[in-house]
Design an enzyme around this catalytic site. Sequence first.
Site, PDB file in Angstrom:
ATOM      1  N   ASN A  45       0.919  -1.102  -0.022  1.00 44.56           N
ATOM      2  CA  ASN A  45       0.019  -0.092   0.170  1.00 44.56           C
ATOM      3  C   ASN A  45       0.966   1.213  -0.072  1.00 44.56           C
ATOM      4  O   ASN A  45       0.342   2.462  -0.118  1.00 44.56           O
ATOM      5  CB  ASN A  45      -1.108   0.200   1.298  1.00 44.56           C
ATOM      6  CG  ASN A  45      -1.845  -0.929   1.289  1.00 44.56           C
ATOM      7  OD1 ASN A  45      -2.588  -1.259   0.140  1.00 44.56           O
ATOM      8  ND2 ASN A  45      -2.137  -1.776   2.112  1.00 44.56           N
ATOM      9  N   ASN A  60      10.218  -0.735   5.154  1.00 45.05           N
ATOM     10  CA  ASN A  60       8.858  -0.294   5.684  1.00 45.05           C
ATOM     11  C   ASN A  60       8.157  -1.360   5.255  1.00 45.05           C
ATOM     12  O   ASN A  60       7.636  -1.561   4.219  1.00 45.05           O
ATOM     13  CB  ASN A  60       8.498   1.069   5.028  1.00 45.05           C
ATOM     14  CG  ASN A  60       7.150   1.357   5.676  1.00 45.05           C
ATOM     15  OD1 ASN A  60       6.180   0.523   6.314  1.00 45.05           O
ATOM     16  ND2 ASN A  60       6.719   2.820   5.603  1.00 45.05           N
ATOM     17  N   ALA A  88       1.867  -3.165   6.524  1.00 49.00           N
ATOM     18  CA  ALA A  88       1.105  -3.966   7.461  1.00 49.00           C
ATOM     19  C   ALA A  88       1.317  -5.360   7.893  1.00 49.00           C
ATOM     20  O   ALA A  88       1.180  -6.030   8.783  1.00 49.00           O
ATOM     21  CB  ALA A  88      -0.669  -4.430   6.743  1.00 49.00           C
TER      22      ALA A  88
END
Length: 147
Positions: free
Chosen positions: A10, A73, A76
């Site tokens: 995302n 990173n 989720a």
Amino acid sequence: MKFLILHGPNLNLLGQREPGVYGSATLEEINGYIQSLAEELAVQVEFFQSNHEGALIDKLHATLGVVDAVVFNPGAYTHYSIALRDAVASLPIPVIEVHLSNIHAREDFRHQSVIAPVAAGQIVGFGPASYLLGLRAAVSLVQSGRK
């Protein structure tokens, strides 16, 4: 020195997705900030983003002998991907976990990172600067010979 900047799911929607949480900078803009810092530090960076867990794992495996550290990173996947945790743990190079938002100040389910215990460190809550701090930390670790 060469570093992989690895962006999870995302993050390709940055600038559009929940700007109140993640800010208005796009992934391309953030990569530009990172590239500018890399040039200032006289290091090389490679960027990779995927929404697919397996692609992120494959990219981590492909770092062996290619990069000196990873700034990651996991999005989720931070909170539940044991497969990514194991991929990070298998690397003989430093991995710095970064997040744009402060995951510890958000929903309870975001407070736990399965990546953090096997990462060299975690930087959260500074927006795009989290990546810049992560790159600086990675450079410092490589220069000092620490994992």
